[in-house]
Motif scaffolding. Sequence first.
Motif, PDB file in Angstrom:
ATOM      1  N   ASN A  64       0.822  -1.210   0.000  1.00 32.62           N
ATOM      2  CA  ASN A  64       0.000   0.000   0.000  1.00 32.62           C
ATOM      3  C   ASN A  64       0.856   1.259   0.000  1.00 32.62           C
ATOM      4  N   PHE A  65       1.940   1.227   0.741  1.00 34.07           N
ATOM      5  CA  PHE A  65       2.841   2.383   0.797  1.00 34.07           C
ATOM      6  C   PHE A  65       3.426   2.673  -0.578  1.00 34.07           C
ATOM      7  N   GLU A  66       3.797   1.629  -1.302  1.00 30.89           N
ATOM      8  CA  GLU A  66       4.422   1.796  -2.612  1.00 30.89           C
ATOM      9  C   GLU A  66       3.428   2.160  -3.711  1.00 30.89           C
ATOM     10  N   SER A  97      -0.154   3.234  -3.035  1.00 28.85           N
ATOM     11  CA  SER A  97      -1.227   4.171  -2.675  1.00 28.85           C
ATOM     12  C   SER A  97      -0.794   5.040  -1.502  1.00 28.85           C
ATOM     13  N   ARG A  98       0.402   5.593  -1.631  1.00 29.16           N
ATOM     14  CA  ARG A  98       1.000   6.338  -0.513  1.00 29.16           C
ATOM     15  C   ARG A  98       0.095   7.456  -0.015  1.00 29.16           C
ATOM     16  N   GLU A  99      -0.636   8.112  -0.936  1.00 26.86           N
ATOM     17  CA  GLU A  99      -1.444   9.260  -0.541  1.00 26.86           C
ATOM     18  C   GLU A  99      -2.593   8.891   0.398  1.00 26.86           C
ATOM     19  N   LYS A 104      -1.186   7.216   6.304  1.00 22.25           N
ATOM     20  CA  LYS A 104      -0.486   8.098   7.236  1.00 22.25           C
ATOM     21  C   LYS A 104       0.242   7.245   8.264  1.00 22.25           C
ATOM     22  N   ASN A 106       7.346  10.319   7.016  1.00 18.44           N
ATOM     23  CA  ASN A 106       7.259  10.152   5.566  1.00 18.44           C
ATOM     24  C   ASN A 106       7.738   8.785   5.094  1.00 18.44           C
ATOM     25  N   ASP A 107       8.597   8.139   5.878  1.00 17.35           N
ATOM     26  CA  ASP A 107       9.169   6.864   5.486  1.00 17.35           C
ATOM     27  C   ASP A 107       8.428   5.710   6.140  1.00 17.35           C
ATOM     28  N   PHE A 108       8.444   4.575   5.431  1.00 18.26           N
ATOM     29  CA  PHE A 108       7.834   3.384   6.023  1.00 18.26           C
ATOM     30  C   PHE A 108       8.770   2.853   7.108  1.00 18.26           C
ATOM     31  N   ASN A 154      -7.746  -0.308  -0.729  1.00 18.88           N
ATOM     32  CA  ASN A 154      -6.528  -0.276   0.068  1.00 18.88           C
ATOM     33  C   ASN A 154      -6.727  -0.990   1.400  1.00 18.88           C
TER      34      ASN A 154
END
Length: 596
Positions: free
Chosen positions: A445-447, A449-451, A454, A463-465, A505
């Motif tokens: 999901n981070f890669e 659908s990052r938007e 949170k 900001n980073d996973f 997501n």
Amino acid sequence: MKKFIYPSIFIILFFILLYLFYPKTIENGIYVKTTNGKYEILNTGKSIHIRSTSNSLEKYQVINCTYNFFKTYNLEIQIPIKERIMVKKENSYELEHEGSVALDTSSYFYKIDENNEISLCTSKDLIVGKENIETFYNKNGFLQTFLIYPMNYSKMRVAISDNSFKSIYHENLTIKCLEDTKLINYLENKELDLPKDSLLTVTYNTESILITTDKEPYQFDKRTYLIGTKFTINEITRGWPKFNADYTDTLELYPTPKGIILINELATEEYLKRVVPSEMPTTGGLDSLKCQAVAARTYAISDMLNNRYAYLGFHVDDSTKCQVYNNTPLKDLTTQAVNETEGQVLLFNNKPIDAKYYSTSSGYGADFNNIWFRLDSDPTNIPYLTTNNFMESKILKPMSEEDWLNFYKNEELQSYDSLSPYFRWKINFSQSELVEIFKKSLVYNFENSREYMKIFANGKEKNDFPTELSELKDIIVLERSEGGNVIEISFIFKEVTINIRKDNNIRRCFNNGADIISSTINIERRDSSQLELWSTLPSSFFSVEKKENNFTVYGGGFGHGVGMSQYGAMYLSQNGYKYNHILSIYYKDTELEKLY
């Protein structure tokens, strides 16, 4: 004083004469009518009036000419290109017989309606593969002007996916012609007659295709057509038990940088005869199948009009991205449903609706904006796809999270959908199993659908996973729609909290794929049956209960929950409701009309 007046008069006279005599040009002007000795011409989106000539013009003929205040001269009637446009790209269009042609930087599109009235429109109104278009070059050889006449909806262009429905690109195909067939390549001026039972081997070769018949091989760099009545494709099997579906009318082989796109162009009604049995069982009876036929027809035409795949040259594909096509053999009852609703669609404000449908509701349906939304845009106003109540049990609507948990745990509730095995379902997870799953699914999901994600650590947004996820403490629903689907969920770990928004997501966070987790986790459905292989939750209508180090997801429904529930339509049909009444329940304030 006079020495200032005279030069000013001369300057004014000069500009008056310049205005009266200076020649102006019109390129690709559209003649509308003659009034009081003047032509009304549409040019670059504006109406211009010029002096008429001795030329006899027909309404909406396209002309080039020169004119000034006194006369019009050098008038030439332009010959339209009456070719189908097969692919629409940002800066070029592919014409069926002329190939790819660049668009002028300022192109103009005009729609001529059923009343023969003309209006400026946009490129979105131009649908690929249709024969209702007249196209005109400008003097530089670019496509500049398009006249779009009323469209015939009776044909569809369907991209055929591979066996797994994961890709529309093919490397190798073996096509059997079950009737006499004609092979045509317009751009390379090739035509072959192929007798019944011909077997063609098709191989992709760097943006070209090699077609081998029983006689010899032929290399083609451009779109190639197989025009016959029936074909099978050895490499493409469908359904269970597996079978080789047949494809009717025309197959197109379109070489692209990624492989061959295989397009089946056929009559819309023939397309639907292969969609309806693939999308709905016959056990609900004829009226439920008529609902499915109308919804599928409306959905397909709406998709066509939206130009979703115009850059690839088709209207829909054959997978769940659009509607499943040819995954079940023809059935008499589904064919009857299509025949008895021929051409019928649902309209809202005189336009085909986005007739979404899904398998099973949880007892409530969702608003369009609760499932599909963008964080950077306002909600889409679709009045006919709103929250719906399908409950027959007299209960108070859940208000709190505890109420929703009890609602999804209750298997005795009665609704239009309660006969579906997916009306209620549950999944048991241990804490360690969910941590193992989330370590991969949340990264995905981070890669992708990052938007919609949170991440918080030590009270601050990151900001980073995180490099490590451990000890899942809780799962909390942060936002839920009026219809009950989860809009935002929070996964609370020992060191970090991750919030996810949006239906797909959220559902794919709970991924049971073999590449995600080593243990087997089953979905237990209402009828006690177990689903072993799954990669996403059946729906986003669910609640989570935590007991010690175990989590149970209790849910209801299967699918996105917007529009028509198929199990609900089947139930209503079995209880005597007619298809037009059923459709009015699921698609509010729409009109059932015959489009063709």
